[in-house]
Design a protein around this motif. Structure first.
Motif, PDB file in Angstrom:
ATOM      1  N   GLN A  49      -9.393  -0.175 -62.935  1.00 22.95           N
ATOM      2  CA  GLN A  49      -9.905  -0.162 -64.299  1.00 22.95           C
ATOM      3  C   GLN A  49     -10.831   1.029 -64.543  1.00 22.95           C
ATOM      4  O   GLN A  49     -10.767   1.672 -65.596  1.00 22.95           O
ATOM      5  N   ALA A  50     -11.658   1.357 -63.576  1.00 19.66           N
ATOM      6  CA  ALA A  50     -12.574   2.493 -63.728  1.00 19.66           C
ATOM      7  C   ALA A  50     -11.805   3.812 -63.814  1.00 19.66           C
ATOM      8  O   ALA A  50     -12.153   4.689 -64.605  1.00 19.66           O
ATOM      9  N   ILE A  51     -10.751   3.963 -63.004  1.00 28.24           N
ATOM     10  CA  ILE A  51      -9.946   5.192 -63.043  1.00 28.24           C
ATOM     11  C   ILE A  51      -9.252   5.320 -64.383  1.00 28.24           C
ATOM     12  O   ILE A  51      -9.243   6.399 -64.999  1.00 28.24           O
ATOM     13  N   VAL A  52      -8.667   4.234 -64.872  1.00 28.89           N
ATOM     14  CA  VAL A  52      -7.992   4.256 -66.176  1.00 28.89           C
ATOM     15  C   VAL A  52      -8.985   4.634 -67.273  1.00 28.89           C
ATOM     16  O   VAL A  52      -8.703   5.496 -68.115  1.00 28.89           O
ATOM     17  N   ARG A  53     -10.153   4.029 -67.245  1.00 29.30           N
ATOM     18  CA  ARG A  53     -11.171   4.302 -68.265  1.00 29.30           C
ATOM     19  C   ARG A  53     -11.606   5.764 -68.215  1.00 29.30           C
ATOM     20  O   ARG A  53     -11.754   6.415 -69.248  1.00 29.30           O
ATOM     21  N   GLU A  54     -11.798   6.289 -67.016  1.00 31.13           N
ATOM     22  CA  GLU A  54     -12.260   7.678 -66.879  1.00 31.13           C
ATOM     23  C   GLU A  54     -11.185   8.664 -67.338  1.00 31.13           C
ATOM     24  O   GLU A  54     -11.488   9.661 -67.992  1.00 31.13           O
ATOM     25  N   ILE A  55      -9.925   8.403 -67.017  1.00 31.35           N
ATOM     26  CA  ILE A  55      -8.831   9.279 -67.467  1.00 31.35           C
ATOM     27  C   ILE A  55      -8.731   9.248 -68.986  1.00 31.35           C
ATOM     28  O   ILE A  55      -8.614  10.291 -69.634  1.00 31.35           O
ATOM     29  N   ALA A  56      -8.786   8.057 -69.561  1.00 33.08           N
ATOM     30  CA  ALA A  56      -8.647   7.916 -71.013  1.00 33.08           C
ATOM     31  C   ALA A  56      -9.801   8.569 -71.772  1.00 33.08           C
ATOM     32  O   ALA A  56      -9.592   9.107 -72.860  1.00 33.08           O
ATOM     33  N   SER A  57     -10.989   8.543 -71.203  1.00 36.47           N
ATOM     34  CA  SER A  57     -12.139   9.093 -71.919  1.00 36.47           C
ATOM     35  C   SER A  57     -12.488  10.527 -71.517  1.00 36.47           C
ATOM     36  O   SER A  57     -13.421  11.102 -72.055  1.00 36.47           O
ATOM     37  N   SER A  58     -11.725  11.110 -70.604  1.00 35.91           N
ATOM     38  CA  SER A  58     -12.067  12.439 -70.089  1.00 35.91           C
ATOM     39  C   SER A  58     -11.865  13.562 -71.101  1.00 35.91           C
ATOM     40  O   SER A  58     -12.524  14.585 -71.029  1.00 35.91           O
ATOM     41  N   GLY A  59     -10.915  13.392 -72.003  1.00 35.26           N
ATOM     42  CA  GLY A  59     -10.599  14.462 -72.942  1.00 35.26           C
ATOM     43  C   GLY A  59      -9.633  15.488 -72.362  1.00 35.26           C
ATOM     44  O   GLY A  59      -9.057  16.283 -73.086  1.00 35.26           O
ATOM     45  N   ALA A  60      -9.450  15.466 -71.045  1.00 26.09           N
ATOM     46  CA  ALA A  60      -8.548  16.414 -70.390  1.00 26.09           C
ATOM     47  C   ALA A  60      -7.165  15.817 -70.177  1.00 26.09           C
ATOM     48  O   ALA A  60      -6.208  16.547 -69.925  1.00 26.09           O
ATOM     49  N   PHE A  61      -7.070  14.494 -70.266  1.00 28.14           N
ATOM     50  CA  PHE A  61      -5.804  13.802 -70.010  1.00 28.14           C
ATOM     51  C   PHE A  61      -5.615  12.695 -71.037  1.00 28.14           C
ATOM     52  O   PHE A  61      -6.552  12.289 -71.698  1.00 28.14           O
ATOM     53  N   GLN A  62      -4.392  12.210 -71.100  1.00 24.24           N
ATOM     54  CA  GLN A  62      -4.092  11.036 -71.902  1.00 24.24           C
ATOM     55  C   GLN A  62      -3.615   9.962 -70.939  1.00 24.24           C
ATOM     56  O   GLN A  62      -2.910  10.256 -69.969  1.00 24.24           O
ATOM     57  N   TYR A  63      -3.992   8.734 -71.196  1.00 17.40           N
ATOM     58  CA  TYR A  63      -3.568   7.645 -70.332  1.00 17.40           C
ATOM     59  C   TYR A  63      -2.291   7.037 -70.882  1.00 17.40           C
ATOM     60  O   TYR A  63      -2.194   6.722 -72.061  1.00 17.40           O
ATOM     61  N   GLY A  64      -1.292   6.909 -70.017  1.00 20.36           N
ATOM     62  CA  GLY A  64      -0.046   6.243 -70.376  1.00 20.36           C
ATOM     63  C   GLY A  64       0.064   4.951 -69.590  1.00 20.36           C
ATOM     64  O   GLY A  64       0.098   4.976 -68.364  1.00 20.36           O
ATOM     65  N   GLN A  65       0.101   3.820 -70.283  1.00 12.90           N
ATOM     66  CA  GLN A  65       0.053   2.537 -69.596  1.00 12.90           C
ATOM     67  C   GLN A  65       1.249   2.320 -68.676  1.00 12.90           C
ATOM     68  O   GLN A  65       1.090   1.967 -67.521  1.00 12.90           O
ATOM     69  N   ASN A  66       2.439   2.504 -69.173  1.00 10.89           N
ATOM     70  CA  ASN A  66       3.633   2.255 -68.363  1.00 10.89           C
ATOM     71  C   ASN A  66       4.343   3.516 -67.927  1.00 10.89           C
ATOM     72  O   ASN A  66       5.134   3.498 -66.997  1.00 10.89           O
ATOM     73  N   CYS A  67       4.109   4.587 -68.647  1.00 16.43           N
ATOM     74  CA  CYS A  67       4.796   5.826 -68.290  1.00 16.43           C
ATOM     75  C   CYS A  67       3.891   7.006 -68.619  1.00 16.43           C
ATOM     76  O   CYS A  67       2.994   6.906 -69.441  1.00 16.43           O
ATOM     77  N   GLY A  68       4.141   8.076 -67.961  1.00 19.46           N
ATOM     78  CA  GLY A  68       3.397   9.298 -68.197  1.00 19.46           C
ATOM     79  C   GLY A  68       4.147  10.441 -67.549  1.00 19.46           C
ATOM     80  O   GLY A  68       5.058  10.236 -66.742  1.00 19.46           O
TER      81      GLY A  68
END
Length: 185
Positions: A49-68
């Motif tokens: 959960q922490a990794i997902v949150r950090e990726i989503a809020s980083s501004g450098a990446f977009q989080y894809g739940q099932n695919c990326g």
């Protein structure tokens, strides 16, 4: 003048043979979508959960739940706890005894991660190992009346403190992983 031109020609050929290219200086995955499957060994889900949150809020990446475009595969290799602070236990009359008890601990995790290109399955970065730790205070005696789940990293019950470690270490690890992904090239 000819020697100077030959020098530059040889330097250019050498750089080209080493696959050196002029570019923008960023990794190709910066700005891309990254999927994060469950971190292997994460029994509470807090590190994932922490990794997902950090990726989503980083501004450098977009989080894809099932695919990326990329998938971040991570495994917790090791976790341990050590006591780093102690005090003398008090007798019933309030005087210090000869028994020493722990009152401060450090929780530490070691995580290995790789960045995989989703469509080809090729590992484009890693495996990389990162470590993270948090230090926390606690009361050794269970059953104190001042049970405080979490207050700026200070907890009074040792079990409540241990329960907070995965979330806190997860934040530290997530920041280190995202910082590494931003700067790696």
């Amino acid at each position: 003048m000819r020697v100077h031109s030959v020098f530059w020609f040889l330097l250019l050929c050498c750089l080209a043979s080493c696959n050196y290219r002029l570019g923008c200086g960023e990794a190709p995955w910066v700005g891309s979508t990254i999927a994060v499957p469950y971190v292997e060994g994460d029994t509470t889900g807090e590190v994932t959960q922490a990794i997902v949150r950090e990726i989503a809020s980083s501004g450098a990446f977009q989080y894809g739940q099932n695919c990326g475009c990329y998938t971040l595969c991570a495994t917790i290799l090791d976790r341990d706890e050590e006591n780093i602070g102690f005090r003398y236990e008090l007798n019933k009359n309030g005087t210090p005894s000869k028994t020493i008890i722990p009152v401060e601990s450090r929780g530490r995790y070691l995580v290995e991660f790789s960045l995989v290109e989703s469509c080809s399955g090729c590992v484009v970065l890693g495996p990389i190992r990162v470590a993270g730790s948090v230090e926390y205070d606690h009361e050794f005696d269970e059953g104190t009346e001042q049970l405080n789940e979490l207050s700026v990293g200070q907890v009074s019950d040792v079990e409540a403190a241990r329960d907070a470690v995965p979330q806190l270490v997860g934040k530290v690890l997530a920041q280190r992983i995202v910082d590494y992904l931003r700067g790696a090239w």
